[in-house]
Design an enzyme around this catalytic site. Structure first.
Site, PDB file in Angstrom:
ATOM      1  N   GLY A   1      39.960 -46.506   8.687  1.00 47.24           N
ATOM      2  CA  GLY A   1      39.505 -46.183  10.025  1.00 47.24           C
ATOM      3  C   GLY A   1      40.662 -46.241  11.004  1.00 47.24           C
ATOM      4  N   GLY A   2      40.652 -45.345  11.992  1.00 43.65           N
ATOM      5  CA  GLY A   2      41.733 -45.327  12.966  1.00 43.65           C
ATOM      6  C   GLY A   2      43.022 -44.834  12.363  1.00 43.65           C
TER       7      GLY A   2
ATOM      8  N   ASP B   1      37.537 -47.708   3.834  1.00 40.44           N
ATOM      9  CA  ASP B   1      37.074 -48.865   4.576  1.00 40.44           C
ATOM     10  C   ASP B   1      35.587 -48.739   4.883  1.00 40.44           C
ATOM     11  OD1 ASP B   1      39.599 -49.914   4.583  1.00 40.44           O
ATOM     12  OD2 ASP B   1      40.068 -49.333   6.644  1.00 40.44           O
TER      13      ASP B   1
ATOM     14  N   PRO C   1      38.425 -42.796  14.575  1.00 40.64           N
ATOM     15  CA  PRO C   1      37.397 -43.783  14.903  1.00 40.64           C
ATOM     16  C   PRO C   1      35.993 -43.438  14.427  1.00 40.64           C
ATOM     17  CG  PRO C   1      37.825 -42.414  16.790  1.00 40.64           C
ATOM     18  CD  PRO C   1      38.781 -41.963  15.731  1.00 40.64           C
TER      19      PRO C   1
ATOM     20  N   GLY D   1      32.785 -46.172  19.303  1.00 44.19           N
ATOM     21  CA  GLY D   1      33.466 -45.157  20.081  1.00 44.19           C
ATOM     22  C   GLY D   1      33.626 -43.841  19.341  1.00 44.19           C
TER      23      GLY D   1
ATOM     24  N   MET E   1      38.838 -56.015  18.624  1.00 39.10           N
ATOM     25  CA  MET E   1      38.228 -57.308  18.882  1.00 39.10           C
ATOM     26  C   MET E   1      37.325 -57.809  17.780  1.00 39.10           C
ATOM     27  SD  MET E   1      35.617 -55.913  21.788  1.00 39.10           S
ATOM     28  CE  MET E   1      34.313 -57.089  21.541  1.00 39.10           C
TER      29      MET E   1
ATOM     30  N   PRO F   1       0.822  -1.220   0.000  1.00 39.50           N
ATOM     31  CA  PRO F   1       0.000   0.000   0.000  1.00 39.50           C
ATOM     32  C   PRO F   1       0.848   1.259   0.000  1.00 39.50           C
ATOM     33  CG  PRO F   1      -0.760  -1.575   1.659  1.00 39.50           C
ATOM     34  CD  PRO F   1       0.561  -2.061   1.175  1.00 39.50           C
ATOM     35  N   ALA F   2       2.036   1.212   0.643  1.00 36.99           N
ATOM     36  CA  ALA F   2       2.910   2.392   0.715  1.00 36.99           C
ATOM     37  C   ALA F   2       4.357   1.933   0.697  1.00 36.99           C
ATOM     38  CB  ALA F   2       2.611   3.189   1.989  1.00 36.99           C
TER      39      ALA F   2
ATOM     40  N   LYS G   1      36.152 -54.525   4.536  1.00 39.36           N
ATOM     41  CA  LYS G   1      36.287 -55.936   4.888  1.00 39.36           C
ATOM     42  C   LYS G   1      35.661 -56.128   6.260  1.00 39.36           C
ATOM     43  CE  LYS G   1      40.657 -55.689   4.369  1.00 39.36           C
ATOM     44  NZ  LYS G   1      42.083 -55.997   4.433  1.00 39.36           N
TER      45      LYS G   1
ATOM     46  N   VAL H   1      48.208 -49.135  12.573  1.00 41.55           N
ATOM     47  CA  VAL H   1      47.830 -49.910  13.760  1.00 41.55           C
ATOM     48  C   VAL H   1      46.746 -50.894  13.339  1.00 41.55           C
ATOM     49  CG1 VAL H   1      46.926 -49.842  16.112  1.00 41.55           C
ATOM     50  CG2 VAL H   1      48.411 -48.008  15.306  1.00 41.55           C
TER      51      VAL H   1
END
Length: 482
Positions: free
Chosen positions: A305-306, A252, A229, A416, A387, A46-47, A274, A310
């Site tokens: 991973g990791g 991985d 991780p 983790g 593990m 309007p304005a 794997k 290791v």
């Protein structure tokens, strides 16, 4: 209400009709940005504020004077509702849905079908930040940080690259070679000349670099990168840089999606995961892929991973690359024992409980057969066992048979450092049972030793640990060790 994930897009609005509903200060700010984009703007209200009236008088925008009507959207490519009346804004949003036109309602994500991001402008380089409407102030704070980090000369560098783009593409037809050339260009002496305002000298320097015979063929290269991780914040800066430079990423199965999202979007991703008992990709096949892509001149990242050294078979892969004459480098990652222990609040060493830590793999029967059980059963040390869940009963019985106390605390850490992290506390004699009862699955790490009991009192990340307490079996008081 959950926030929708937005698809990022930059719209070319040059000479395209855009409608802005509202004639106040907010509308004025939105129209100013649209004018910079070259949009064909109509404002309906309007304005109007005085600046908007001046733009109308100068022919820069058109004005529909009156109360909003749905036919205002006819031919519009997109619409911005910038009134202080939510009823009007809702009517604009509804008209947009009916006519399939994108509508942004200022500061109202629920009514909007697109969001206007906070912008860092180094035109033609533009960085847009959006929170999906959930936290616009946070998006603006991020923009303020980027404003201080991004040099104002980036715009000049982008325009320089645009002028040379066709010649560079003609000279360097291989995508990988062209990408590496441009990476050096943007961080080398030519870029320095552009930043100094010496574009003629920059042109001469770049012409020299592109002269026939001066651009060497791109050699293949492999980088072994430890992804950590799972928490993407644990990826190293060097690892992040390698992911952003990669042509091919062999990763991985257990590398988290959040880490993969940090990589270059147009890289070629190959999962070579794997799993115990199910080999999706053999190690020999991984070697073949590394050689295949590197020999094709690709920059390859082998993402593990990791940490690659290791229990990651990184040494075997380097031997293959060395024998084939393929250049390589290694970027270490935070291995699971360090990260999972930290995220579970369990110190690997503690002067009252453990003076040493051992990293052990127990993924299969063969690896269990090779372990020095007498040494592993020694007191006052922490075992971090990468593990295989199926071998836990045997691991427990062998350690007890060689002198480790049945009441020795243990902690199973599943996923983790990830949001779904789960920590189960128990004892050595209950190890196999608790893993079965709680259906533990990989990725999982076992910590064994007096320090594991500290997870009860020192946990800080994720859900509180699950504490195994079998009824009337002489189970230890885990708090005693804490």
């Amino acid at each position: 209400m959950s926030v929708s994930r937005l698809y990022p897009i930059f719209a070319d609005l040059a000479s395209r009709p855009v409608l802005v509903v509202g004639g106040g200060c907010v509308a004025e700010r939105k129209i100013a940005g649209l004018l910079e984009a070259g949009a064909d703007i109509t404002v309906g209200a309007p304005a109007l504020t005085q600046p908007l009236q001046a733009w109308v008088a100068a022919g820069r925008i058109r004005w529909i004077s009156g109360i909003f009507a749905g036919d205002w959207l006819t031919n519009a490519w997109l619409v911005i509702a910038a009134t202080d009346d939510r009823g009007v804004n809702a009517a604009v949003a509804e008209a947009g849905r009916e006519q399939r036109v994108f509508v942004n309602v200022v500061d109202d994500a629920a009514l909007s079908s697109f969001q206007v991001p906070a912008v860092v402008d180094r035109a033609p380089l533009v960085v847009a930040i959006s929170s999906g409407g959930a936290a616009p102030v946070l998006a603006r704070m991020v923009r303020e940080k980027l404003e201080t980090l991004l040099d104002p000369s980036l715009g000049s560098l982008a325009r320089f690259a645009e002028r040379w783009r066709d010649r560079i593409r003609q000279q360097l037809r291989d995508l990988g070679q062209r990408r590496r050339f441009l990476e050096k260009l943007f961080s080398g002496p030519v870029a320095d000349l552009v930043r100094a305002g010496r574009e003629e000298d920059a042109d001469a320097a770049l012409a020299h670099q592109l002269a026939p015979g001066t651009v060497p063929a791109a050699p293949g290269h492999v980088v072994l990168v430890g992804a950590g991780p799972g928490d993407p914040g644990l990826l190293t800066l060097k690892g992040l840089r390698a992911l952003n430079e990669a042509d091919v990423i062999l990763h991985d199965r257990l590398v988290s999606p959040e880490v993969l999202q940090l990589a270059r979007r147009d890289a070629h991703f190959v999962e070579v995961g794997k799993e115990s008992g199910t080999h999706h990709t053999t190690q020999a096949r991984i070697h073949e892929l590394l050689l295949q892509y590197a020999r094709a001149g690709k920059r390859v990242v082998r993402l593990k991973g990791g940490d690659p050294f290791v229990f990651g078979r990184g040494g075997e892969e380097l031997e293959v690359l060395r024998d084939a004459g393929i250049p390589y480098e290694v970027v270490p990652g935070i291995t699971a024992a360090l990260a999972c222990a930290a995220y579970a609040g369990i110190p690997l060493t503690h002067r009252d409980h453990a003076q040493s830590a051992r990293l052990v793999t127990a993924h299969c029967k063969d690896s269990l057969d090779t372990l020095d059980w007498r040494a592993l059963a020694a007191e006052r040390q922490t075992l971090a066992v990468y593990m295989g869940v199926a071998g836990l009963d045997r691991l427990s019985s062998q350690l007890i048979a060689h002198g480790r106390q049945p009441q020795t605390p243990v902690a199973i850490i599943e996923n983790g450092s990830r949001r779904e992290q789960r920590v189960i506390l128990g004892t050595l004699e209950s190890l196999g049972r608790i893993a079965q009862e709680h259906t533990v699955k990989s990725p999982a790490l076992l910590l064994l030793g007096e320090v594991a009991a500290l997870g009860k009192s020192l946990h800080w990340f994720g859900a509180a640990p699950i504490i195994d307490a079998p009824a009337e079996t002489g189970a230890p008081d885990l708090a005693r060790a804490a």
